[in-house]
Design a protein around this motif. Sequence first.
Motif, PDB file in Angstrom:
ATOM      1  N   LYS A 290       0.832  -1.211   0.000  1.00 56.70           N
ATOM      2  CA  LYS A 290       0.000   0.000   0.000  1.00 56.70           C
ATOM      3  C   LYS A 290       0.865   1.260   0.000  1.00 56.70           C
ATOM      4  CE  LYS A 290      -3.976  -1.941   2.437  1.00 56.70           C
ATOM      5  NZ  LYS A 290      -4.762  -1.902   3.686  1.00 56.70           N
ATOM      6  N   ILE A 291       1.911   1.248   0.805  1.00 56.10           N
ATOM      7  CA  ILE A 291       2.820   2.400   0.877  1.00 56.10           C
ATOM      8  C   ILE A 291       3.512   2.610  -0.468  1.00 56.10           C
ATOM      9  CG2 ILE A 291       4.958   3.245   1.916  1.00 56.10           C
ATOM     10  CD1 ILE A 291       4.016   1.919   4.535  1.00 56.10           C
ATOM     11  N   ASN A 292       3.957   1.521  -1.107  1.00 52.95           N
ATOM     12  CA  ASN A 292       4.598   1.634  -2.414  1.00 52.95           C
ATOM     13  C   ASN A 292       3.647   2.180  -3.465  1.00 52.95           C
ATOM     14  OD1 ASN A 292       7.174   0.852  -1.779  1.00 52.95           O
ATOM     15  ND2 ASN A 292       6.780  -1.325  -2.108  1.00 52.95           N
ATOM     16  N   GLN A 293       2.385   1.762  -3.427  1.00 55.35           N
ATOM     17  CA  GLN A 293       1.403   2.275  -4.376  1.00 55.35           C
ATOM     18  C   GLN A 293       1.196   3.771  -4.181  1.00 55.35           C
ATOM     19  OE1 GLN A 293      -2.050  -0.175  -3.748  1.00 55.35           O
ATOM     20  NE2 GLN A 293      -1.403  -1.695  -5.274  1.00 55.35           N
ATOM     21  N   LYS A 294       1.122   4.210  -2.942  1.00 57.20           N
ATOM     22  CA  LYS A 294       0.949   5.637  -2.673  1.00 57.20           C
ATOM     23  C   LYS A 294       2.155   6.433  -3.135  1.00 57.20           C
ATOM     24  CE  LYS A 294      -2.212   5.144   1.217  1.00 57.20           C
ATOM     25  NZ  LYS A 294      -2.428   5.370   2.650  1.00 57.20           N
ATOM     26  N   LEU A 295       3.355   5.896  -2.927  1.00 56.06           N
ATOM     27  CA  LEU A 295       4.563   6.573  -3.383  1.00 56.06           C
ATOM     28  C   LEU A 295       4.614   6.647  -4.906  1.00 56.06           C
ATOM     29  CD1 LEU A 295       7.287   5.225  -0.954  1.00 56.06           C
ATOM     30  CD2 LEU A 295       6.430   7.559  -1.131  1.00 56.06           C
ATOM     31  N   ASP A 296       4.195   5.585  -5.572  1.00 56.57           N
ATOM     32  CA  ASP A 296       4.162   5.590  -7.028  1.00 56.57           C
ATOM     33  C   ASP A 296       3.192   6.644  -7.551  1.00 56.57           C
ATOM     34  OD1 ASP A 296       6.045   3.602  -7.252  1.00 56.57           O
ATOM     35  OD2 ASP A 296       4.567   1.985  -7.504  1.00 56.57           O
ATOM     36  N   GLU A 297       2.056   6.793  -6.894  1.00 55.14           N
ATOM     37  CA  GLU A 297       1.084   7.810  -7.301  1.00 55.14           C
ATOM     38  C   GLU A 297       1.645   9.209  -7.114  1.00 55.14           C
ATOM     39  OE1 GLU A 297      -2.456   7.076  -5.085  1.00 55.14           O
ATOM     40  OE2 GLU A 297      -2.876   5.169  -6.099  1.00 55.14           O
ATOM     41  N   LEU A 298       2.396   9.424  -6.042  1.00 54.42           N
ATOM     42  CA  LEU A 298       2.975  10.740  -5.793  1.00 54.42           C
ATOM     43  C   LEU A 298       4.089  11.067  -6.779  1.00 54.42           C
ATOM     44  CD1 LEU A 298       3.213  10.828  -1.908  1.00 54.42           C
ATOM     45  CD2 LEU A 298       1.699  12.170  -3.354  1.00 54.42           C
ATOM     46  N   ASN A 299       4.818  10.060  -7.240  1.00 49.68           N
ATOM     47  CA  ASN A 299       5.947  10.283  -8.134  1.00 49.68           C
ATOM     48  C   ASN A 299       5.553  10.430  -9.597  1.00 49.68           C
ATOM     49  OD1 ASN A 299       7.817  10.268  -6.089  1.00 49.68           O
ATOM     50  ND2 ASN A 299       8.193   8.080  -6.225  1.00 49.68           N
ATOM     51  N   GLN A 300       4.299  10.152  -9.928  1.00 53.71           N
ATOM     52  CA  GLN A 300       3.874  10.286 -11.319  1.00 53.71           C
ATOM     53  C   GLN A 300       3.822  11.759 -11.691  1.00 53.71           C
ATOM     54  OE1 GLN A 300       0.086   8.367 -11.580  1.00 53.71           O
ATOM     55  NE2 GLN A 300       0.971   6.336 -11.836  1.00 53.71           N
ATOM     56  N   PRO A 301       4.310  12.090 -12.919  1.00 51.93           N
ATOM     57  CA  PRO A 301       4.239  13.485 -13.338  1.00 51.93           C
ATOM     58  C   PRO A 301       2.782  13.914 -13.519  1.00 51.93           C
ATOM     59  CG  PRO A 301       4.960  12.091 -15.140  1.00 51.93           C
ATOM     60  CD  PRO A 301       4.895  11.230 -13.905  1.00 51.93           C
ATOM     61  N   GLN A 302       2.496  15.103 -13.048  1.00 48.41           N
ATOM     62  CA  GLN A 302       1.128  15.598 -13.143  1.00 48.41           C
ATOM     63  C   GLN A 302       1.042  16.634 -14.246  1.00 48.41           C
ATOM     64  OE1 GLN A 302      -0.304  16.857  -9.375  1.00 48.41           O
ATOM     65  NE2 GLN A 302       0.014  14.887  -8.426  1.00 48.41           N
ATOM     66  N   SER A 303      -0.043  16.577 -14.991  1.00 50.51           N
ATOM     67  CA  SER A 303      -0.222  17.516 -16.096  1.00 50.51           C
ATOM     68  C   SER A 303      -0.832  18.821 -15.584  1.00 50.51           C
ATOM     69  CB  SER A 303      -1.123  16.894 -17.150  1.00 50.51           C
ATOM     70  OG  SER A 303      -2.417  16.678 -16.613  1.00 50.51           O
ATOM     71  N   LEU A 304      -0.914  19.786 -16.478  1.00 48.03           N
ATOM     72  CA  LEU A 304      -1.500  21.068 -16.119  1.00 48.03           C
ATOM     73  C   LEU A 304      -2.999  20.921 -15.917  1.00 48.03           C
ATOM     74  CD1 LEU A 304       0.254  23.425 -18.692  1.00 48.03           C
ATOM     75  CD2 LEU A 304       0.688  23.287 -16.267  1.00 48.03           C
ATOM     76  N   SER A 305      -3.550  21.739 -15.059  1.00 51.60           N
ATOM     77  CA  SER A 305      -4.988  21.729 -14.877  1.00 51.60           C
ATOM     78  C   SER A 305      -5.647  22.416 -16.078  1.00 51.60           C
ATOM     79  CB  SER A 305      -5.363  22.450 -13.583  1.00 51.60           C
ATOM     80  OG  SER A 305      -4.983  23.803 -13.673  1.00 51.60           O
ATOM     81  N   ASN A 306      -6.934  22.248 -16.216  1.00 46.79           N
ATOM     82  CA  ASN A 306      -7.635  22.817 -17.375  1.00 46.79           C
ATOM     83  C   ASN A 306      -7.526  24.337 -17.451  1.00 46.79           C
ATOM     84  OD1 ASN A 306      -8.353  20.409 -18.532  1.00 46.79           O
ATOM     85  ND2 ASN A 306     -10.302  20.271 -17.455  1.00 46.79           N
ATOM     86  N   PRO A 307      -7.692  25.076 -16.349  1.00 48.23           N
ATOM     87  CA  PRO A 307      -7.534  26.536 -16.463  1.00 48.23           C
ATOM     88  C   PRO A 307      -6.126  26.943 -16.897  1.00 48.23           C
ATOM     89  CG  PRO A 307      -8.692  26.008 -14.446  1.00 48.23           C
ATOM     90  CD  PRO A 307      -8.226  24.714 -15.031  1.00 48.23           C
ATOM     91  N   MET A 308      -5.104  26.218 -16.430  1.00 46.06           N
ATOM     92  CA  MET A 308      -3.734  26.541 -16.836  1.00 46.06           C
ATOM     93  C   MET A 308      -3.504  26.232 -18.305  1.00 46.06           C
ATOM     94  SD  MET A 308      -2.266  28.026 -14.416  1.00 46.06           S
ATOM     95  CE  MET A 308      -0.599  28.021 -14.991  1.00 46.06           C
ATOM     96  N   LYS A 309      -4.148  25.190 -18.822  1.00 51.51           N
ATOM     97  CA  LYS A 309      -4.046  24.878 -20.244  1.00 51.51           C
ATOM     98  C   LYS A 309      -4.647  26.006 -21.073  1.00 51.51           C
ATOM     99  CE  LYS A 309      -4.114  19.863 -19.784  1.00 51.51           C
ATOM    100  NZ  LYS A 309      -4.891  18.641 -19.994  1.00 51.51           N
ATOM    101  N   ILE A 310      -5.760  26.545 -20.623  1.00 52.46           N
ATOM    102  CA  ILE A 310      -6.412  27.640 -21.342  1.00 52.46           C
ATOM    103  C   ILE A 310      -5.533  28.884 -21.313  1.00 52.46           C
ATOM    104  CG2 ILE A 310      -8.412  29.200 -21.300  1.00 52.46           C
ATOM    105  CD1 ILE A 310     -10.052  26.777 -20.293  1.00 52.46           C
ATOM    106  N   VAL A 311      -4.922  29.183 -20.176  1.00 50.13           N
ATOM    107  CA  VAL A 311      -4.021  30.331 -20.064  1.00 50.13           C
ATOM    108  C   VAL A 311      -2.818  30.157 -20.985  1.00 50.13           C
ATOM    109  CG1 VAL A 311      -2.442  31.525 -18.490  1.00 50.13           C
ATOM    110  CG2 VAL A 311      -4.759  30.991 -17.749  1.00 50.13           C
ATOM    111  N   ALA A 312      -2.249  28.958 -21.016  1.00 50.16           N
ATOM    112  CA  ALA A 312      -1.101  28.693 -21.883  1.00 50.16           C
ATOM    113  C   ALA A 312      -1.486  28.840 -23.347  1.00 50.16           C
ATOM    114  CB  ALA A 312      -0.553  27.298 -21.611  1.00 50.16           C
TER     115      ALA A 312
END
Length: 58
Positions: A15-37
Amino acid sequence: MQEDLKKEILLELKKINQKLDELNQPQSLSNPMKIVALFIGFTVIGPFIAMLLSKLFE
């Protein structure tokens, strides 16, 4: 008893490894930031590149 304890520890570690893997995944821009870009790209960068290309091909 010992086997149950080992299995429980193993499950907790998984469970701890799964949570760490989720935290280490690159996150994309949110929709408002995509619109601003996109807006900045069209209003600032687009005309700048068009000017550069027009100067190059004069």
